[in-house]
Design a protein around this motif. Structure first.
Motif, PDB file in Angstrom:
ATOM      1  N   CYS A 192      -6.178  -0.935   2.877  1.00 14.74           N
ATOM      2  CA  CYS A 192      -6.737  -1.779   1.841  1.00 14.74           C
ATOM      3  C   CYS A 192      -6.539  -3.233   2.262  1.00 14.74           C
ATOM      4  CB  CYS A 192      -6.063  -1.531   0.490  1.00 14.74           C
ATOM      5  SG  CYS A 192      -4.290  -1.921   0.449  1.00 14.74           S
TER       6      CYS A 192
ATOM      7  N   VAL B 176     -13.617   3.303  -5.748  1.00 13.48           N
ATOM      8  CA  VAL B 176     -12.536   2.329  -5.802  1.00 13.48           C
ATOM      9  C   VAL B 176     -12.456   1.788  -7.225  1.00 13.48           C
ATOM     10  CG1 VAL B 176     -14.068   0.490  -4.987  1.00 13.48           C
ATOM     11  CG2 VAL B 176     -11.607   0.209  -4.799  1.00 13.48           C
TER      12      VAL B 176
ATOM     13  N   PHE C  43     -12.006  -6.949  -2.478  1.00 10.42           N
ATOM     14  CA  PHE C  43     -11.049  -5.929  -2.087  1.00 10.42           C
ATOM     15  C   PHE C  43     -11.776  -4.843  -1.277  1.00 10.42           C
ATOM     16  CE2 PHE C  43      -7.962  -7.830  -4.818  1.00 10.42           C
ATOM     17  CZ  PHE C  43      -8.721  -8.393  -5.832  1.00 10.42           C
TER      18      PHE C  43
ATOM     19  N   TRP D 181     -11.930  -1.690   1.621  1.00  8.06           N
ATOM     20  CA  TRP D 181     -11.161  -0.583   2.185  1.00  8.06           C
ATOM     21  C   TRP D 181     -11.752  -0.253   3.561  1.00  8.06           C
ATOM     22  CZ3 TRP D 181      -6.844   1.871   0.238  1.00  8.06           C
ATOM     23  CH2 TRP D 181      -6.501   1.552  -1.073  1.00  8.06           C
TER      24      TRP D 181
ATOM     25  N   SER E  71      -7.163  -7.584   0.694  1.00  4.32           N
ATOM     26  CA  SER E  71      -7.623  -8.485  -0.363  1.00  4.32           C
ATOM     27  C   SER E  71      -8.038  -9.800   0.256  1.00  4.32           C
ATOM     28  CB  SER E  71      -6.532  -8.708  -1.412  1.00  4.32           C
ATOM     29  OG  SER E  71      -5.485  -9.501  -0.865  1.00  4.32           O
TER      30      SER E  71
ATOM     31  N   ASP F 208     -16.112  -1.431  -0.833  1.00  3.90           N
ATOM     32  CA  ASP F 208     -15.463  -2.664  -1.270  1.00  3.90           C
ATOM     33  C   ASP F 208     -15.760  -2.886  -2.740  1.00  3.90           C
ATOM     34  OD1 ASP F 208     -17.907  -4.768   0.483  1.00  3.90           O
ATOM     35  OD2 ASP F 208     -18.126  -3.511  -1.291  1.00  3.90           O
TER      36      ASP F 208
ATOM     37  N   TYR G 202      -6.192   4.682   6.494  1.00  2.00           N
ATOM     38  CA  TYR G 202      -6.956   3.864   5.561  1.00  2.00           C
ATOM     39  C   TYR G 202      -6.173   2.590   5.255  1.00  2.00           C
ATOM     40  CZ  TYR G 202      -9.952   7.887   4.884  1.00  2.00           C
ATOM     41  OH  TYR G 202     -10.829   8.933   5.092  1.00  2.00           O
TER      42      TYR G 202
ATOM     43  N   SER H  10      -7.285   0.878  -6.224  1.00  4.06           N
ATOM     44  CA  SER H  10      -7.041   2.204  -5.672  1.00  4.06           C
ATOM     45  C   SER H  10      -8.302   2.774  -5.034  1.00  4.06           C
ATOM     46  CB  SER H  10      -6.576   3.167  -6.773  1.00  4.06           C
ATOM     47  OG  SER H  10      -5.378   2.739  -7.370  1.00  4.06           O
ATOM     48  N   LEU H  11      -8.072   3.612  -4.038  1.00  2.63           N
ATOM     49  CA  LEU H  11      -9.151   4.359  -3.372  1.00  2.63           C
ATOM     50  C   LEU H  11      -9.012   5.819  -3.765  1.00  2.63           C
ATOM     51  CD1 LEU H  11     -11.469   4.360  -1.198  1.00  2.63           C
ATOM     52  CD2 LEU H  11      -9.678   5.029   0.434  1.00  2.63           C
TER      53      LEU H  11
ATOM     54  N   CYS I  75      -2.957   0.252  -3.961  1.00  4.39           N
ATOM     55  CA  CYS I  75      -2.553  -1.041  -3.413  1.00  4.39           C
ATOM     56  C   CYS I  75      -2.286  -2.030  -4.535  1.00  4.39           C
ATOM     57  CB  CYS I  75      -3.626  -1.591  -2.479  1.00  4.39           C
ATOM     58  SG  CYS I  75      -3.759  -0.651  -0.952  1.00  4.39           S
TER      59      CYS I  75
ATOM     60  N   GLN J  91       0.848  -1.194   0.000  1.00  2.00           N
ATOM     61  CA  GLN J  91       0.000   0.000   0.000  1.00  2.00           C
ATOM     62  C   GLN J  91       0.881   1.240   0.000  1.00  2.00           C
ATOM     63  OE1 GLN J  91      -3.012  -0.105   3.075  1.00  2.00           O
ATOM     64  NE2 GLN J  91      -3.556   2.040   2.826  1.00  2.00           N
TER      65      GLN J  91
END
Lengths: 116, 111
Positions: free
Chosen positions: B90, B64, B33, B35, B92, B49, B88, B74-75, B23, B6
């Motif tokens: 991330c 996202v 995925f 967040w 998986s 998500d 924050y 990515s966020l 990420c 990240q």
């Protein structure tokens, strides 16, 4: 109110003194998990449980034990704590996921543990 | 083993600017995925998500994106506000609720 609770919230102890951190959820979730959070490392899974009497190691299980005798409770046990177990601990629960599915995990408020 | 990288580890923006956190995951079997946002002294809370069959998802000021080929997600936070200041994470997952978290990004939004 649906929630995950942990006790104690803060604990300072000494090396070698056995301790237990309790976790309880009132959402009838089958899945429960313990994480530790350390700066720069994110959250790492210690142990998880898919249901009563079904527990398994996560990514960092050394030095920890768990038990799941009741669905709502999932205590974390440190038989002989050491300073490298100083960390912020989170319990989480959810409905079970499948082989290709995931369900949101709800986290408890955290327990800050310091081992001197 | 499986891991999630990240970046950046810290991010400072002015109120109203956009913020992007990226990420990269290693397990090609990952299909979910999420967040999480963690305010100071609080528990992580899911904010958005995305699943592997979707390329982008939006919820008001947050979005996202997922690139499965590159194993990136990515966020994006637009029109940032001081209350967006937090850490924050991330993560998986390849199934069975197993989450692999990134190391976290500390976002500071300055008025």
């Amino acid at each position: 109110e649906a929630q995950v609770t942990q006790n104690p919230r803060y604990l300072i102890t000494v090396t070698g003194k056995k301790l237990t951190v309790t976790c309880s959820q009132n959402m009838n979730h089958e899945y429960m998990s313990w994480y530790r959070q350390d700066p720069g490392l994110g959250l790492r899974q210690i142990y998880y449980s898919m249901n009563v009497e079904a527990t398994d190691k996560g990514d960092v299980p050394e030095g920890y034990k768990v038990s799941r005798k009741e669905k709502r409770n999932f205590p974390l046990i440190l038989e002989s704590p050491s300073p490298n177990q100083t960390s912020l601990y989170f319990c989480a629960s959810s409905t079970p996921g499948g082989p290709v599915s995931y369900n949101e995990q709800f986290f408890g408020p955290g327990t800050r543990l310091t081992v001197l | 083993g499986e891991n999630v990288e990240q970046h950046p580890s810290t991010l400072s923006v002015q109120e109203g600017d956009s913020a992007v956190i990226k990420c990269t995951y290693s397990d090609s079997a990952s299909n979910y995925f999420p967040w999480y946002k963690q305010e100071l002294g609080k528990r992580p809370q899911l904010i958005i998500d995305i699943r592997s069959n979707v390329g982008e998802k939006k919820d008001q000021r947050i979005a996202v994106t997922l690139n499965k080929t590159a194993k990136h997600f990515s966020l994006h936070i637009t029109e940032t506000q001081p209350e967006d200041s937090a850490v924050y994470f991330c993560a998986s997952s390849g199934g069975y609720n197993k989450l692999i978290f990134g190391a976290g990004t500390r976002l500071a939004v300055h008025p």
